[in-house]
Design an enzyme around this catalytic site. Structure first.
Site, short mmCIF file in Angstrom:
data_model
loop_
_atom_site.label_atom_id
_atom_site.label_comp_id
_atom_site.label_asym_id
_atom_site.label_seq_id
_atom_site.Cartn_x
_atom_site.Cartn_y
_atom_site.Cartn_z
N GLU A 314 0.82 -1.21 0.00
CA GLU A 314 0.00 0.00 0.00
C GLU A 314 0.86 1.27 0.00
O GLU A 314 0.62 2.21 0.75
CB GLU A 314 -0.97 -0.01 1.18
CG GLU A 314 -1.91 -1.21 1.12
CD GLU A 314 -3.00 -1.23 2.19
OE1 GLU A 314 -2.77 -0.69 3.28
OE2 GLU A 314 -4.07 -1.79 1.91
N ASP A 393 -8.54 -9.13 3.37
CA ASP A 393 -8.34 -8.03 4.32
C ASP A 393 -9.50 -7.91 5.30
O ASP A 393 -10.33 -7.01 5.15
CB ASP A 393 -8.18 -6.71 3.53
CG ASP A 393 -7.75 -5.58 4.42
OD1 ASP A 393 -7.40 -5.85 5.58
OD2 ASP A 393 -7.76 -4.43 3.95
N GLU A 421 -13.21 -2.49 11.37
CA GLU A 421 -13.09 -1.71 10.13
C GLU A 421 -14.17 -2.06 9.10
O GLU A 421 -14.87 -1.19 8.61
CB GLU A 421 -11.70 -1.92 9.53
CG GLU A 421 -11.53 -1.24 8.18
CD GLU A 421 -10.16 -1.47 7.56
OE1 GLU A 421 -9.31 -2.13 8.19
OE2 GLU A 421 -9.95 -0.99 6.43
O1 GCW Z 1 -7.30 -2.91 5.36
C1 GCW Z 1 -6.28 -2.07 5.28
C2 GCW Z 1 -6.73 -0.86 6.01
C3 GCW Z 1 -5.60 0.09 6.19
C4 GCW Z 1 -4.47 -0.64 6.92
C5 GCW Z 1 -4.07 -1.86 6.11
C6 GCW Z 1 -3.03 -2.69 6.81
C7 GCW Z 1 -2.92 0.33 8.44
O2 GCW Z 1 -7.78 -0.28 5.30
O3 GCW Z 1 -6.05 1.19 6.92
O4 GCW Z 1 -3.38 0.20 7.14
O5 GCW Z 1 -5.19 -2.68 5.91
O6 GCW Z 1 -3.40 -3.65 7.46
O7 GCW Z 1 -1.86 -2.39 6.69
#
Ligand code: GCW
Length: 712
Positions: A314, A393, A421
């Site tokens: 990311e 995720d 989340e």
């Molecule tokens: O799912 C994603 C989240 C991000 C997070 C990432 C991760 C901290 O939306 O906010 O970043 O996973 O786990 O690194």
């Protein structure tokens, strides 16, 4: 007349005041700050059953952790049992609760031996006589173990269980039982729903760390022994010397609770912070930089836990910048930590977020295994690969990550998300323990043997010395920590599972409800039921059949937004089109993801006819008219499940209302308004997803709720 009414009114007032004092024996207003450590007074009858519990609490050494255990017992027992408990720093003849390390206890009572060896943070609870006095001994080989034993005794009494005639050892299932906080240095928390950071504000460590200390106490009470305080999207500034000096203050308030502090770090720190023009993990200057930096950290924080690294993910920098591997990156840090006893958690959440979505062979789910399986055996023994429970995720339903079975010569930890989340963001009830249990209890069938995920991550299956559980908690400054009183069951449940993943969801929620709301059987039964249903309900009106959480993935991760998953490179695709829905991840015709599992698991998911309904759309692309094991078509299941889920969410309100006279007004009203809100949200999800899928498929609901009415 006036005099009489005055007397009446005042006596009524007096009566109300007396009743209030008697019937709500609360130390504090119900803000939720005490969480499950309320220590509310027990009824006189129940207290009486503990009358033989000694009133002197002896700590056999003067360490901060033992003192914390001693003070905690006094803090809890005094209000619960309504009598005075006192501290003593040595054993003198007289009935006592005795806290100490095993050697100290055996110096007093040489014949006493635990029924099994006390490894790691295990503790031993033993009712015995020492020099003729009746004692309850809480012993362990680590101070931390003694503290955990003290919390266990308090929990049992709060739940009205007996603490007499004890002779038992409780062993933690795994050495790693950590939480991660995704706190930014400006005080905001990524995916945090309980207010701003308890650690940081305006780029600095907060002056007042009272809450940080209280958090460590909560964590210790459920056996958590490590906490990473900053976001995995790490600000390099955390490794500035001046910042380490600030972080040291957090470690100081953690220490009495046996919680080791750790930091998330950016791999490019050697270049960004100052000095070097590279962060190549194989460059000796980089290795030297990490060594010096880690030495400085340990000079300030001698019990520092280690680092967490998110790299090549990311947009974070990573070893790929120099053509190096994740093992190279993990090891350069691991080697700096090793002489100090620190560990590095290297996250397996590595994937490309610019995948070509036109290419049906692309699959984000394959990324973790593809990246890490080839590196098995290349990580140092104080490195731990931290793997999210599922391959995407933290969706409402995912299969377990195949990587758990794909690393035999590498330490592993499972990463679970306590902060909700993708599961309602604490605005909606979603008790995640049943979901985590499914992942932990899943049998990977490595080499055709029983190899449950919990056993793999704890290090038992492949004989690894390190391993365990990491939970992304994200508590904040809100009085009730997570922003919602009922959501605290997830934090409690994570800790309990990390200590003993064999506990059932029913046992865990029952403990939590009793500790948090008291002994009223109606309250316990109702809240347990609401919690235990909540994940299935949330799943049914958001993303049934394994389609993923059909949420707005480009925005808030909360509202319905199924279109946002498609047509971009993030790879959270459900591949819904006019004919059908689901990702074909089969070996035969799809992305081949199923091939990452051991053969017996492949057999479970590959044949369409055998694939469990709950994960069907994760593994297969099927027409809307495909008939499930239940006998329903996919489209009808989607309609029904959204309607049933929204209906059940609405019914939560009435179930809660039955508790009006049984729960304090603060929490009653707060939770009621949350259920009312959730019912509205569930309706929004139901309508949003049902009309989206109707418009795509053109197939109306057999029960006349979707499509038909539009035509009428
Ligand atoms: O799912 C994603 C989240 C991000 C997070 C990432 C991760 C901290 O939306 O906010 O970043 O996973 O786990 O690194």
């Amino acid at each position: 007349m006036r005099a009489r009414s005055f007397t009446l009114a005042s006596s009524r007032l007096l009566l109300i005041a007396v009743c209030a004092l008697w019937s709500s024996p609360r130390v504090n207003a119900e803000t939720g700050a005490e969480a499950w450590l309320r220590y509310a007074p027990l009824s006189p009858q129940v207290s009486k059953s503990y009358e033989r519990l000694p009133s002197t609490v002896v700590a056999l050494d003067h360490s901060a952790v033992l003192k914390a255990a001693q003070q905690e017992l006094i803090r809890g027992l005094t209000p619960m049992l309504g009598r005075t408990f006192t501290a003593s720093s040595e054993f003198v003849q007289g009935n006592s609760i005795v806290l100490g390390r095993l050697a100290e206890v055996q110096a007093l009572a040489p014949k006493e031996n635990p029924p099994e060896p006390l490894g790691g943070d295990a503790y031993w609870l033993k009712s015995t006589r020492i020099h003729g006095s009746a004692c309850l001994v809480i012993a362990a080989s680590t101070e931390r173990g003694v503290l955990y034993g003290a919390f266990e005794v308090l929990s049992r009494i709060a739940r009205e269980e007996s603490v007499s005639n004890l002779d038992e050892v409780q062993q933690p299932y795994a050495p790693i039982r950590w939480v991660n906080q995704w706190d930014n240095l400006d005080g905001r928390i990524e995916r945090g729903y309980g207010g701003p950071s308890i650690f940081f504000a305006d780029g600095k460590v907060r002056d007042d760390l009272t809450r940080a200390g209280e958090y460590a106490r909560l964590l210790a009470s459920i056996g958590i022994n490590g906490c990473t305080v900053n976001n995995v999207n790490a600000a390099p500034a955390v490794l500035e010397d001046s910042f380490i000096a600030q972080v040291r203050r957090i470690a100081d308030v953690f220490r009495p609770w046996g919680v080791r502090l750790s930091l998330a770090v950016d791999l490019s720190s050697p270049r960004v912070i100052r000095g070097l023009d590279t962060f190549d993990p194989l460059d000796p200057r980089v290795a030297e930089w990490w060594r010096k930096k880690v030495d400085e950290v340990y000079r300030q924080i001698p019990d520092f836990g280690g680092f967490v690294v998110k790299a090549d993910s990311e947009g974070r920098s990573g070893p790929s910048a120099y053509g190096r591997t994740h093992a190279d990156a993990a090891n350069v840090i691991a080697r700096a930590l090793k002489p100090h006893g620190g560990v590095v958690f290297y996250r397996a959440f590595v994937y490309k977020h610019h995948l070509d979505w036109h290419d049906l062979n692309n699959d984000r789910a394959k990324a973790a295994y593809d990246n890490f399986h080839p590196l098995d055996g290349a990580f140092d023994d104080n490195a731990i690969v931290q793997i999210k429970n599922g391959p995407i995720d933290f969706q409402v339903r995912e299969p377990v990550s195949p990587l758990f079975a794909g690393l035999r010569r590498t330490n592993e930890a499972i990463e679970l998300q306590i902060t909700q989340e993708y599961t309602g963001q604490q605005k909606q009830l979603c008790f995640l323990v049943p979901m985590w249990k499914e992942a932990l209890d899943f049998d990977m069938r490595v080499d055709e043997n029983s190899t449950h995920v919990k056993a793999i991550v704890s290090g038992r299956v492949f004989d690894r010395s390190l391993g365990g559980f990491v939970g992304v908690a994200n508590v904040g400054m809100d009085a009730n920590w997570l922003g919602s009183p009922l959501a605290m069951a997830n934090l409690y449940g994570f800790g309990r599972l990390a200590w003993n993943p064999n506990l059932s969801a029913e046992t865990i929620v029952d403990e939590w409800t009793h500790l948090t709301f008291g002994a009223d059987p109606l309250v316990i039964a109702t809240i347990n039921k609401l919690q235990l249903r909540s994940w299935h309900v949330y799943e049914s009106y958001t993303g049934p059949l394994g389609a993923g959480t059909l949420t707005n993935i480009l925005g808030n991760h909360y509202d319905p937004g199924p279109e946002s998953s498609e047509g971009n490179g993030w790879g959270q695709w459900h591949r819904a089109d006019k004919q059908g829905i689901g990702m074909d991840r089969t070996i035969a015709t799809g992305t081949g993801f199923i091939g990452q599992y051991p053969p017996e698991v492949q057999k479970l998911y590959e044949p369409l006819a055998d694939c469990p309904d709950k994960l069907l759309l994760f593994f297969h692309h099927v027409p809307y008219t495909y008939v499930l094991h239940s006998g329903k078509t996919v489209i009808q299941h989607i309609y029904d499940s959204h309607y049933e889920g929204a209906e059940e969410a609405t019914a939560f309100i009435a179930q809660w209302k039955a508790l009006e006279a049984h729960v304090d007004q603060e929490r009653y009203r707060d939770i009621l308004s949350r259920f009312e809100f959730q019912a509205g949200e569930a309706g929004k999800w139901r309508d949003g997803i049902c009309s989206w899928i109707y418009q795509l498929s053109g197939i109306s609901d057999q029960k006349g709720r979707v499509g038909n009415s539009a035509r009428r």
